[in-house]
Design a protein around this motif. Structure first.
Motif, PDB file in Angstrom:
ATOM      1  N   MET A   1       1.309  -5.265   2.331  1.00  0.00           N
ATOM      2  CA  MET A   1       1.983  -5.720   3.245  1.00  0.00           C
ATOM      3  C   MET A   1       1.602  -7.355   3.837  1.00  0.00           C
ATOM      4  N   LYS A   2       2.472  -7.975   4.783  1.00  0.00           N
ATOM      5  CA  LYS A   2       1.945  -9.144   4.844  1.00  0.00           C
ATOM      6  C   LYS A   2       0.837  -9.558   5.795  1.00  0.00           C
ATOM      7  N   LYS A   3       0.096 -10.831   5.501  1.00  0.00           N
ATOM      8  CA  LYS A   3      -1.066 -11.053   6.229  1.00  0.00           C
ATOM      9  C   LYS A   3      -1.065 -10.915   7.844  1.00  0.00           C
ATOM     10  N   MET A   4       0.220 -10.719   8.225  1.00  0.00           N
ATOM     11  CA  MET A   4       0.234 -10.672   9.746  1.00  0.00           C
ATOM     12  C   MET A   4      -0.224  -9.476  10.181  1.00  0.00           C
ATOM     13  N   TRP A 193       6.507 -17.831   8.072  1.00  0.00           N
ATOM     14  CA  TRP A 193       7.116 -16.520   8.255  1.00  0.00           C
ATOM     15  C   TRP A 193       7.397 -16.147   9.821  1.00  0.00           C
ATOM     16  N   GLN A 194       6.673 -16.634  10.716  1.00  0.00           N
ATOM     17  CA  GLN A 194       6.857 -16.109  12.115  1.00  0.00           C
ATOM     18  C   GLN A 194       8.306 -17.002  12.468  1.00  0.00           C
ATOM     19  N   ASP A 195       8.558 -18.294  12.224  1.00  0.00           N
ATOM     20  CA  ASP A 195       9.914 -19.025  12.244  1.00  0.00           C
ATOM     21  C   ASP A 195      10.865 -18.089  11.976  1.00  0.00           C
ATOM     22  N   PHE A 196      10.705 -17.599  10.535  1.00  0.00           N
ATOM     23  CA  PHE A 196      12.000 -16.582   9.911  1.00  0.00           C
ATOM     24  C   PHE A 196      11.996 -15.432  10.459  1.00  0.00           C
ATOM     25  N   THR A 197      10.968 -14.904  11.155  1.00  0.00           N
ATOM     26  CA  THR A 197      11.113 -13.551  12.003  1.00  0.00           C
ATOM     27  C   THR A 197      12.007 -13.900  13.150  1.00  0.00           C
ATOM     28  N   VAL A 304      10.078  -1.742   5.175  1.00  0.00           N
ATOM     29  CA  VAL A 304       9.494  -0.603   4.605  1.00  0.00           C
ATOM     30  C   VAL A 304       8.158  -0.731   3.704  1.00  0.00           C
ATOM     31  N   ASP A 305       7.368  -0.333   3.837  1.00  0.00           N
ATOM     32  CA  ASP A 305       6.060  -0.351   2.964  1.00  0.00           C
ATOM     33  C   ASP A 305       6.338   0.337   1.734  1.00  0.00           C
ATOM     34  N   SER A 306       6.066   0.314   0.464  1.00  0.00           N
ATOM     35  CA  SER A 306       6.266   1.568  -0.465  1.00  0.00           C
ATOM     36  C   SER A 306       5.238   1.348  -1.607  1.00  0.00           C
ATOM     37  N   HIS A 381      10.962 -10.415   5.958  1.00  0.00           N
ATOM     38  CA  HIS A 381       9.825  -9.390   5.335  1.00  0.00           C
ATOM     39  C   HIS A 381      10.112  -8.929   4.005  1.00  0.00           C
ATOM     40  N   GLY A 382      10.818  -9.680   3.161  1.00  0.00           N
ATOM     41  CA  GLY A 382      10.948  -9.277   1.882  1.00  0.00           C
ATOM     42  C   GLY A 382      11.708  -8.017   1.419  1.00  0.00           C
ATOM     43  N   MET A 383      12.767  -7.610   2.389  1.00  0.00           N
ATOM     44  CA  MET A 383      13.588  -6.306   2.147  1.00  0.00           C
ATOM     45  C   MET A 383      14.928  -6.641   1.788  1.00  0.00           C
ATOM     46  N   ALA A 384      15.513  -7.787   1.729  1.00  0.00           N
ATOM     47  CA  ALA A 384      16.966  -8.013   1.617  1.00  0.00           C
ATOM     48  C   ALA A 384      17.389  -8.737   0.534  1.00  0.00           C
ATOM     49  N   VAL A 385      16.509  -9.809   0.046  1.00  0.00           N
ATOM     50  CA  VAL A 385      17.165 -10.639  -1.029  1.00  0.00           C
ATOM     51  C   VAL A 385      16.012 -10.972  -2.104  1.00  0.00           C
ATOM     52  N   PRO A 386      16.176 -11.167  -3.210  1.00  0.00           N
ATOM     53  CA  PRO A 386      14.991 -11.749  -4.235  1.00  0.00           C
ATOM     54  C   PRO A 386      14.209 -12.640  -3.586  1.00  0.00           C
TER      55      PRO A 386
END
Length: 422
Positions: A1-4, A193-197, A304-306, A381-386
């Motif tokens: 998971m992310k460092k956050m 990553w917070q700006d992007f969130t 989602v973590d997996s 958070h890395g779920m949508a696009v490459p």
């Protein structure tokens, strides 16, 4: 998971999940080696819970932990292991990266586990599809984080005579009232990553689900260059005006602490923020408010973590790997893990009696949006696009956030160009 999520606190009973599991498969005891980057505090306890689960089934656990919150270090190590023909049983991988690994032909087909455990009937199709490659399951999901949350301090809002906003127009009215009361309206950590969130929630709230899917999942150029994107960027910049001058570089949990202490009124952040409120002894609905980000009440951005399952040759280890996959999706593990993580179970048929009001709202919205096709993957958070495209878009978004001189037109062009990154 992310460092956050490094500072997320887990309750002491995380290992209790093992107690409810029956010892099985002793005759075929195998070793399961798991690569993850849950190496600090509560994250390490998460790995311990999985370890206890597997040991209860008679298998041995080999920890392959690589420090580095975002997982970049872990991926570098994993690549070298796979290339040398020495892959672990499972590795913490998520989103489109799962398909990238599967395309290399190194992931195992775990359809037999998924069929026996009825995964297709207990997972929303949009989540199940992320766990599959060419129709076959290659990974097991651990949890669901909702990203599009707004956290607020009700006492501070009362003091300012403001109400928790449900639209962006209301958001700015409330922000102005908080500002006049001498309170920082928006707690923000100025990290990309917070700006992007924040950008993701603004895009969903201003543009709606269809716009979000076309722009930030399908990366449709016409949508990225549309007039709606102008409005998204204008709103995003306006939010920046209500943050404080000390925001740059601030960690997300320190921003959450500002809301907890009443120094700031609200924060746009995923549900890992809830762990900070709970750890501070705050009660949902009383000491803090959890609400969908403005304009997004009928949508849900998921993270989602997996764990991806790699091809193995040893039969006993394959059995241990399959037991790991089944254990991750078991109701016992899903409950204890998510109760203490701030997230919610990825299974749709869970008893949520032990969960708090924020989790219950999140779960209700998760189920409802899965039915209405408004359950969307988080691009931040890395779920949508490459990963290459996501990183480039994040950089463009942060440049705009940090530069008062960049025009909306220039930002829009930068984001559209970044979306074409391969």
């Amino acid at each position: 998971m992310k460092k956050m999520e490094k500072t997320t606190r887990f309750a002491r009973n995380l290992l209790a999940v093992a107690a409810g599991l029956t010892v099985a498969g002793l005759a075929q005891a195998g070793e399961v080696e798991v690569l993850h980057w849950w190496t600090s505090g509560g994250e390490a306890k998460a790995a311990s819970a999985l370890k206890a689960t597997l040991q209860a089934k008679g298998h041995s656990w080999k920890d392959f932990a690589v420090a580095g919150g975002g997982g970049d270090s872990a991926m570098t190590v994993l690549k070298s292991r796979v290339v040398s023909g020495n892959a672990p049983a499972a590795a913490q991988i998520k989103g489109p990266s799962l398909q990238e690994w599967a395309a290399e032909g190194v992931l195992a087909n775990i359809d037999d586990v998924a069929k026996a455990e009825k995964w297709d009937s207990v997972l929303p199709p949009v989540v199940a599809n992320v766990m599959k490659y060419k129709g076959n399951y290659i990974a097991a999901p651990v949890n669901v984080h909702r990203v599009n949350w707004l956290w607020a301090n009700p006492e501070v809002f009362k003091k300012a005579g403001a109400k928790v906003p449900t639209t962006w127009d209301e958001f700015f009215v409330s922000a102005e009232a908080l500002k006049k009361a001498g309170i920082i309206p928006v707690a923000h950590g100025g990290q990309p990553w917070q700006d992007f969130t924040t950008f993701e929630s603004v895009a969903l709230g201003v543009g709606g689900t269809d716009f979000y899917k076309k722009a930030l999942v399908q990366l449709d150029q016409a949508t990225l260059k549309s007039a709606t994107m102008d409005k998204v960027l204008e709103t995003f910049r306006k939010v920046k005006g209500y943050t404080d001058k000390n925001a740059p570089g601030r960690d997300w949990n320190l921003a959450t602490a500002m809301v907890i202490k009443g120094e700031a009124g609200m924060q746009l952040m995923g549900d890992w923020a809830k762990g900070e409120f709970i750890a501070a002894g705050k009660v949902p609905g009383k000491d803090f408010t959890c609400a969908a980000a403005p304009g997004t009440a009928k949508a849900f951005t998921f993270n989602v973590d997996s764990f991806a399952m790699f091809k193995l040759k040893n039969e006993a280890n394959v059995k241990a790997q399959k037991d790991l996959a089944a254990a991750i999706m078991s109701t016992d593990f899903q409950e204890v893990f998510n109760l203490n993580k701030g997230s919610i179970p990825v299974r749709l048929n869970m008893d949520l009696a032990k969960f708090d009001d924020c989790a219950k709202l999140s779960s209700k919205d998760f189920v409802d949006t899965a039915k209405s096709a408004s359950l969307v993957p988080s691009v931040a958070h890395g779920m949508a696009v490459p990963s290459a495209a996501a990183g480039a878009i994040q950089d463009a978004v942060s440049q705009f956030w940090n530069s008062d001189k960049m025009s909306v037109a220039d930002a829009k062009a930068k984001i559209a160009s970044a979306a074409m990154t391969k």
